[in-house]
Design a protein around this motif. Structure first.
Motif, PDB file in Angstrom:
ATOM      1  N   PHE A 123       2.706  20.016  14.293  1.00  0.00           N
ATOM      2  CA  PHE A 123       2.349  19.853  12.877  1.00  0.00           C
ATOM      3  C   PHE A 123       3.462  20.402  11.965  1.00  0.00           C
ATOM      4  O   PHE A 123       3.392  20.325  10.749  1.00  0.00           O
ATOM      5  N   SER A 124       4.518  20.973  12.581  1.00  0.00           N
ATOM      6  CA  SER A 124       5.660  21.569  11.856  1.00  0.00           C
ATOM      7  C   SER A 124       5.219  22.602  10.824  1.00  0.00           C
ATOM      8  O   SER A 124       5.466  22.450   9.621  1.00  0.00           O
ATOM      9  N   PRO A 125       4.528  23.670  11.289  1.00  0.00           N
ATOM     10  CA  PRO A 125       4.003  24.646  10.330  1.00  0.00           C
ATOM     11  C   PRO A 125       5.097  25.436   9.619  1.00  0.00           C
ATOM     12  O   PRO A 125       6.190  25.630  10.161  1.00  0.00           O
ATOM     13  N   GLN A 126       4.747  25.890   8.397  1.00  0.00           N
ATOM     14  CA  GLN A 126       5.616  26.832   7.680  1.00  0.00           C
ATOM     15  C   GLN A 126       5.006  28.234   7.732  1.00  0.00           C
ATOM     16  O   GLN A 126       5.703  29.227   7.696  1.00  0.00           O
ATOM     17  N   ILE A 127       3.660  28.268   7.785  1.00  0.00           N
ATOM     18  CA  ILE A 127       2.971  29.553   7.959  1.00  0.00           C
ATOM     19  C   ILE A 127       2.069  29.450   9.188  1.00  0.00           C
ATOM     20  O   ILE A 127       1.400  28.425   9.392  1.00  0.00           O
ATOM     21  N   ILE A 128       2.080  30.521   9.998  1.00  0.00           N
ATOM     22  CA  ILE A 128       1.216  30.566  11.180  1.00  0.00           C
ATOM     23  C   ILE A 128       0.274  31.755  11.030  1.00  0.00           C
ATOM     24  O   ILE A 128       0.724  32.903  10.920  1.00  0.00           O
ATOM     25  N   ILE A 129      -1.020  31.473  10.997  1.00  0.00           N
ATOM     26  CA  ILE A 129      -2.010  32.560  11.047  1.00  0.00           C
ATOM     27  C   ILE A 129      -2.391  32.671  12.516  1.00  0.00           C
ATOM     28  O   ILE A 129      -2.951  31.735  13.086  1.00  0.00           O
ATOM     29  N   ASP A 130      -2.045  33.789  13.143  1.00  0.00           N
ATOM     30  CA  ASP A 130      -2.204  33.901  14.590  1.00  0.00           C
ATOM     31  C   ASP A 130      -3.205  35.005  14.928  1.00  0.00           C
ATOM     32  O   ASP A 130      -3.419  35.939  14.145  1.00  0.00           O
ATOM     33  N   LEU A 140       8.650  30.873  19.695  1.00  0.00           N
ATOM     34  CA  LEU A 140       9.916  31.553  19.990  1.00  0.00           C
ATOM     35  C   LEU A 140      10.503  31.110  21.328  1.00  0.00           C
ATOM     36  O   LEU A 140      11.723  31.029  21.483  1.00  0.00           O
ATOM     37  N   LYS A 141       9.608  30.819  22.275  1.00  0.00           N
ATOM     38  CA  LYS A 141      10.105  30.434  23.600  1.00  0.00           C
ATOM     39  C   LYS A 141      10.543  28.971  23.646  1.00  0.00           C
ATOM     40  O   LYS A 141      11.533  28.640  24.276  1.00  0.00           O
ATOM     41  N   GLU A 142       9.770  28.097  22.976  1.00  0.00           N
ATOM     42  CA  GLU A 142       9.957  26.656  23.226  1.00  0.00           C
ATOM     43  C   GLU A 142      10.416  25.834  22.031  1.00  0.00           C
ATOM     44  O   GLU A 142      10.778  24.682  22.198  1.00  0.00           O
ATOM     45  N   ARG A 143      10.306  26.383  20.816  1.00  0.00           N
ATOM     46  CA  ARG A 143      10.557  25.545  19.642  1.00  0.00           C
ATOM     47  C   ARG A 143      11.578  26.185  18.699  1.00  0.00           C
ATOM     48  O   ARG A 143      11.345  26.281  17.489  1.00  0.00           O
ATOM     49  N   LYS A 144      12.689  26.612  19.245  1.00  0.00           N
ATOM     50  CA  LYS A 144      13.682  27.310  18.411  1.00  0.00           C
ATOM     51  C   LYS A 144      14.153  26.415  17.259  1.00  0.00           C
ATOM     52  O   LYS A 144      14.502  26.898  16.188  1.00  0.00           O
ATOM     53  N   ASN A 145      14.108  25.079  17.480  1.00  0.00           N
ATOM     54  CA  ASN A 145      14.541  24.144  16.432  1.00  0.00           C
ATOM     55  C   ASN A 145      13.629  24.193  15.201  1.00  0.00           C
ATOM     56  O   ASN A 145      14.003  23.730  14.129  1.00  0.00           O
ATOM     57  N   GLN A 146      12.403  24.753  15.356  1.00  0.00           N
ATOM     58  CA  GLN A 146      11.471  24.800  14.221  1.00  0.00           C
ATOM     59  C   GLN A 146      11.542  26.122  13.449  1.00  0.00           C
ATOM     60  O   GLN A 146      10.890  26.285  12.433  1.00  0.00           O
ATOM     61  N   LEU A 147      12.330  27.077  13.963  1.00  0.00           N
ATOM     62  CA  LEU A 147      12.315  28.420  13.374  1.00  0.00           C
ATOM     63  C   LEU A 147      12.722  28.416  11.901  1.00  0.00           C
ATOM     64  O   LEU A 147      12.187  29.186  11.097  1.00  0.00           O
ATOM     65  N   SER A 148      13.642  27.522  11.544  1.00  0.00           N
ATOM     66  CA  SER A 148      14.132  27.552  10.159  1.00  0.00           C
ATOM     67  C   SER A 148      13.060  27.099   9.161  1.00  0.00           C
ATOM     68  O   SER A 148      13.158  27.366   7.964  1.00  0.00           O
ATOM     69  N   PHE A 175      11.527  35.958  11.484  1.00  0.00           N
ATOM     70  CA  PHE A 175      10.856  35.731  10.196  1.00  0.00           C
ATOM     71  C   PHE A 175       9.878  36.879   9.942  1.00  0.00           C
ATOM     72  O   PHE A 175       9.558  37.637  10.865  1.00  0.00           O
ATOM     73  N   PRO A 176       9.385  37.003   8.709  1.00  0.00           N
ATOM     74  CA  PRO A 176       8.450  38.102   8.430  1.00  0.00           C
ATOM     75  C   PRO A 176       7.063  37.853   9.022  1.00  0.00           C
ATOM     76  O   PRO A 176       6.600  36.710   9.065  1.00  0.00           O
ATOM     77  N   ALA A 177       6.444  38.944   9.472  1.00  0.00           N
ATOM     78  CA  ALA A 177       5.102  38.882  10.048  1.00  0.00           C
ATOM     79  C   ALA A 177       4.246  39.921   9.332  1.00  0.00           C
ATOM     80  O   ALA A 177       4.632  41.090   9.256  1.00  0.00           O
ATOM     81  N   ILE A 178       3.126  39.501   8.786  1.00  0.00           N
ATOM     82  CA  ILE A 178       2.245  40.465   8.114  1.00  0.00           C
ATOM     83  C   ILE A 178       1.194  40.944   9.115  1.00  0.00           C
ATOM     84  O   ILE A 178       0.438  40.143   9.676  1.00  0.00           O
ATOM     85  N   ALA A 179       1.154  42.259   9.308  1.00  0.00           N
ATOM     86  CA  ALA A 179       0.216  42.863  10.267  1.00  0.00           C
ATOM     87  C   ALA A 179      -1.146  43.043   9.592  1.00  0.00           C
ATOM     88  O   ALA A 179      -1.496  44.139   9.155  1.00  0.00           O
ATOM     89  N   VAL A 180      -1.897  41.960   9.521  1.00  0.00           N
ATOM     90  CA  VAL A 180      -3.210  42.009   8.854  1.00  0.00           C
ATOM     91  C   VAL A 180      -4.100  43.073   9.502  1.00  0.00           C
ATOM     92  O   VAL A 180      -4.800  43.816   8.815  1.00  0.00           O
ATOM     93  N   ASN A 181      -4.045  43.147  10.842  1.00  0.00           N
ATOM     94  CA  ASN A 181      -4.888  44.131  11.539  1.00  0.00           C
ATOM     95  C   ASN A 181      -4.672  45.544  11.017  1.00  0.00           C
ATOM     96  O   ASN A 181      -5.585  46.367  11.031  1.00  0.00           O
ATOM     97  N   ASN A 182      -3.440  45.844  10.588  1.00  0.00           N
ATOM     98  CA  ASN A 182      -3.128  47.224  10.223  1.00  0.00           C
ATOM     99  C   ASN A 182      -3.532  47.582   8.798  1.00  0.00           C
ATOM    100  O   ASN A 182      -3.401  48.739   8.397  1.00  0.00           O
ATOM    101  N   ALA A 183      -4.030  46.595   8.048  1.00  0.00           N
ATOM    102  CA  ALA A 183      -4.589  46.934   6.733  1.00  0.00           C
ATOM    103  C   ALA A 183      -5.837  47.783   6.978  1.00  0.00           C
ATOM    104  O   ALA A 183      -6.598  47.531   7.921  1.00  0.00           O
ATOM    105  N   GLN A 184      -6.035  48.757   6.093  1.00  0.00           N
ATOM    106  CA  GLN A 184      -7.213  49.619   6.288  1.00  0.00           C
ATOM    107  C   GLN A 184      -8.502  48.827   6.148  1.00  0.00           C
ATOM    108  O   GLN A 184      -9.473  49.077   6.852  1.00  0.00           O
ATOM    109  N   THR A 185      -8.519  47.865   5.211  1.00  0.00           N
ATOM    110  CA  THR A 185      -9.749  47.087   5.021  1.00  0.00           C
ATOM    111  C   THR A 185      -9.972  46.091   6.159  1.00  0.00           C
ATOM    112  O   THR A 185     -10.936  45.352   6.148  1.00  0.00           O
TER     113      THR A 185
END
Ligand SMILES: NC(=O)c1ccc[n+]([C@@H]2O[C@H](COP(=O)([O-])OP(=O)(O)OC[C@H]3O[C@@H](n4cnc5c(N)ncnc54)[C@H](O)[C@@H]3O)[C@@H](O)[C@H]2O)c1
Length: 425
Positions: A123-130, A140-148, A175-185
């Protein structure tokens, strides 16, 4: 097929949509913070034109998150983050009522799960909610061409953050990763009260056993373990905690639980619940020391906390006693070990996961993290980031407002006192 060439969906049964829609709307009543964000997103469209994939447990609460992202203008696609956690009626409703491409079927094989991960990347994502970092790891392992293309990722759970930090320290996280789990809420509520309640809910729905008077062994006293131990005690169980971290072990002891090594707890427990995010924390020597009919289950992210390979090798073929309940009879001793939900997240496999009220704050963090990534596009360095503390506080303030709870604010005298050092004894 959509414009991106990805097939429209892979779900169990589209005719389940009406039931799914009613349940999604039921959950929404308990998600006032996310609803406010959705209303704001609908006006401001902060995610306009963004291709976003979410890898999450396909539950009623996740459906409300996806609706919010869609309201913000994102073109979204959803896949399951666990083969056993999908609610098929929710998947059907998202496709039928909200036009979201969903690729998730409860009980899908590992091969199908992995195929869905790759389909989502098509789907050529720009944001990944994982949730657990499987999509990012595959990228990272298989789609290095999509990293940009990637603006960033947001990660829901403790195990996913551990993996992201490993990617960061080995220099591959570009790329930046937001650690949602680490938010106190997030973790103070979701991991503790959500996992605490829903894990017991899963065990009870699967087995219908009485917890009062049983010896419950909680393996791991992190945020999830604290919740599970607290709620099991509340149901009248005698709780034993096992740990590897001295600080957490002292905390468990001072919270009033018995603390001991797993080898000592193994022959004492009636029910074992793993919540460590670690591998084989219940292993061969523990299974063979357990009482006949001991129940074991896991609420940690991956199905590797119980060493089920060794249990299978040492047992006769398992017998299914009820849905999510399998009996393994050990060849040597003749004793049986009861495994729930194949060692996968018991709260999502045999129950419905966390209640909506707690996911309200977790998913408020997810929605605001996606917005933050877009707003700060190009400014954030590659690596793991936290959402700003004021966003965390704002989510808590909105939750309090929704709960009808008022609190005090600092007087000017108190503000002055707290910022001065002169006055003491
Ligand atoms: N079931 C759910 O819905 C749900 C919700 C949130 C998190 N999770 C998952 O649950 C797991 C735990 O999350 P958390 O937030 O509590 O993590 P945490 O890091 O706060 O706690 C994990 C604890 O396990 C302990 N531990 C590690 N190895 C151990 C061992 N061999 N024996 C005993 N204790 C051990 C650690 O010392 C730590 O205290 C993770 O995999 C997380 O992703 C599941």
């Amino acid at each position: 097929m959509s414009a991106t060439g990805v097939g429209n969906h892979d779900i169990k049964d589209i005719s389940l949509a009406p039931q799914g829609k009613r349940r999604i709307e039921w959950a929404e009543r308990e998600m006032p913070v996310l609803r406010l964000i959705r209303e704001k997103f609908a006006k401001e469209k902060p995610l306009a034109g963004i291709r976003l994939i979410a890898c999450a447990h396909v539950t009623t609460e996740t459906a409300n998150l996806v609706r919010t992202l869609q309201a913000g203008g994102a073109e979204s696609l959803l896949i399951a983050s666990n083969p056993l956690s999908t609610q098929d009626d929710v998947a059907a409703s998202l496709v039928a009522d909200w036009g979201v491409p969903v690729f998730a079927i409860k009980g899908e094989s590992t091969e199908t799960y992995n195929r869905h991960v790759r389909l989502a990347l098509d789907f050529s994502p720009q944001i990944i909610i994982d949730d657990g970092s499987d999509v990012v790891a595959t990228l990272l392992k298989e789609r290095k061409n999509q990293l940009s293309d990637i603006v960033g990722t947001t990660e829901e759970t403790t195990t996913g953050i551990v993996r992201l930090k490993a990617m960061e320290s080995s220099g591959v996280l570009s790329f930046p990763a937001i650690a949602v789990n680490n938010a106190q809420t997030k973790h103070l509520f979701d991991n503790r009260y959500g996992t605490g309640q829903s894990t017991l809910d899963g065990i009870i729905r699967a087995t219908n056993i009485l917890l009062a008077g049983r010896a419950v062994v909680v393996v791991g006293y992190g945020w999830c373990g604290k919740g599970v131990a607290m709620r099991a005690r509340g149901m009248g169980a005698n709780v034993i905690v096992t740990e590897i971290n001295p600080i957490k072990a002292v905390e468990a002891a001072m919270d009033g639980f018995l603390v001991m090594p797993m080898a000592q707890a193994a022959p004492l427990g009636d029910i074992f619940i793993t919540v460590t995010g670690n591998r084989h924390v219940v292993d061969e020597k523990h299974f063979s020391a357990m009482k006949d009919g001991a129940i074991v289950c896991n609420s940690g992210h991956f199905d590797l906390e119980l060493n089920l390979e060794v249990l299978r090798e040492n047992s006769h073929p398992p017998v299914t006693l009820r849905p999510f309940v399998e009996e393994y009879r050990l060849r040597e001793s003749g004793r049986s070990v009861i495994v729930l939900a194949e060692g996968r997240l018991i709260n999502l496999a045999a129950a419905e996961g966390h209640p909506a009220s707690v996911m309200d704050m977790s998913f408020a963090n997810q929605a605001l993290s996606a917005e933050f990534l877009v707003k700060r596009r190009g400014e954030l360095s590659p690596g793991v980031h936290l959402l700003p503390a004021e966003v965390d506080t704002e989510i808590a303030a909105l939750k309090l407002q929704a709960l009808g709870i008022g609190i005090d604010s600092l007087t000017s005298e108190q503000l002055e006192y707290l910022s001065s050092w002169e006055s003491g004894t």
